[in-house]
Design an enzyme around this catalytic site. Sequence first.
Site, mmCIF file in Angstrom:
data_model
loop_
_atom_site.group_PDB
_atom_site.id
_atom_site.type_symbol
_atom_site.label_atom_id
_atom_site.label_comp_id
_atom_site.label_asym_id
_atom_site.label_seq_id
_atom_site.Cartn_x
_atom_site.Cartn_y
_atom_site.Cartn_z
ATOM 1 N N PHE A 197 36.659 28.669 40.584
ATOM 2 C CA PHE A 197 38.335 28.689 40.350
ATOM 3 C C PHE A 197 39.032 28.094 41.484
ATOM 4 O O PHE A 197 39.947 27.523 41.516
ATOM 5 C CB PHE A 197 38.717 30.107 40.187
ATOM 6 C CG PHE A 197 40.001 30.468 39.474
ATOM 7 C CD1 PHE A 197 40.377 29.966 38.569
ATOM 8 C CD2 PHE A 197 40.896 30.973 40.226
ATOM 9 C CE1 PHE A 197 41.861 30.144 37.883
ATOM 10 C CE2 PHE A 197 42.361 31.375 39.987
ATOM 11 C CZ PHE A 197 42.547 30.837 38.718
ATOM 12 N N SER A 224 43.185 32.332 32.334
ATOM 13 C CA SER A 224 42.890 30.714 32.833
ATOM 14 C C SER A 224 41.317 30.677 33.103
ATOM 15 O O SER A 224 40.695 31.433 33.580
ATOM 16 C CB SER A 224 43.365 30.601 34.039
ATOM 17 O OG SER A 224 43.092 31.671 35.085
ATOM 18 N N LYS A 268 41.186 44.120 32.013
ATOM 19 C CA LYS A 268 40.770 43.167 30.758
ATOM 20 C C LYS A 268 39.285 42.699 31.053
ATOM 21 O O LYS A 268 38.547 42.510 29.861
ATOM 22 C CB LYS A 268 41.663 42.024 30.780
ATOM 23 C CG LYS A 268 41.635 41.185 31.953
ATOM 24 C CD LYS A 268 40.832 40.003 31.754
ATOM 25 C CE LYS A 268 40.662 39.282 33.035
ATOM 26 N NZ LYS A 268 39.556 38.137 33.176
ATOM 27 N N SER A 301 34.246 33.028 29.365
ATOM 28 C CA SER A 301 34.368 34.084 30.400
ATOM 29 C C SER A 301 32.880 34.761 30.893
ATOM 30 O O SER A 301 32.173 35.013 30.075
ATOM 31 C CB SER A 301 34.864 35.116 29.615
ATOM 32 O OG SER A 301 34.905 36.576 30.166
#
Length: 319
Positions: A11, A131, A184, A247
């Site tokens: 990231f 994202s 989440k 993910s």
Amino acid sequence: MSISIMGAGAFGTSLAISQALGGKPVTLWARDNNAAKMMQTQRLNTARLPGADLPDTVSITAELGDLEDEIVLLAVPMQKLRSALQAAPELHGKTLVACCKGIELTSGAGPIDVIKDIAPKAKAAILTGPSFAADIAKGLPTALTLACDDADTLEHLQSELITPNLRVYRTTDTSGAELGGALKNVMAIACGAAMGAGLGESARASLITRGFAEMNRMALALGAQPDTLAGLSGFGDLILTCTSEQSRNYRFGLSLGRDEAFDAAITVEGAATARATFERAKSLEIDMPITQSVVALLDQKLNVREAVTQLLARPPKEE
């Protein structure tokens, strides 16, 4: 204006690429000196983000003193954020933007509270939302939430962080932005486990919906705004994370559902967050059955089908 980024994982590297392509010089800090030298020479982060070229305006370093810019993006894992800041006192007076999602297991704090605890003179913010690093690095359109409790700092950061492919929305609801991004991940583990166990798309849709209800119960009890949870940092990130094998938390859940080993080197923020959230929920007397089930799966007290049986056996109630 130039930008510094602490953390050369997937990231952090993708943010460096996006900011550089948006016209800014970027300094990207990598913890490992050999990795930093290799990235600087090869213009690639093969280990973390293969196939993504680093623009010439990205400088890679392993020296914390090289992070001289006023704005520093903190792209380190949530559970390592505190120690990273403790090791970098030279950053404590800057504008620090957390780019991690989770709740600290030892304290129950979110990223902004950790920043304020270690660096009280810093201006603290968080960048979060749906994202994937690979998408950002490819220049694909992505929208994120930027949260800061100081409105002037917030507007300045927003103008600085927007790039041609990165649209940034602002909010002063830091609690909502933090909790949406953290909780989440717990639901992504649950959804992955259900899919890994072969329970089907309908079960996943139910978990996403009821998981969102859990997220709201916790967030509203802690002072968050419902609109924030319904936005990018909550509902938007929930949908993305619960439906894609990009993910890490979802992939980890898949491994639980399939009773397969998972690579211990991969950071799974949702595991620690689930435990921290469940303890906080108990102290606040908030009902979070999916989170409780995820903790039971992590502790190997239940398998997936037993967890689902318990959820289905709960007393009937209004939606």
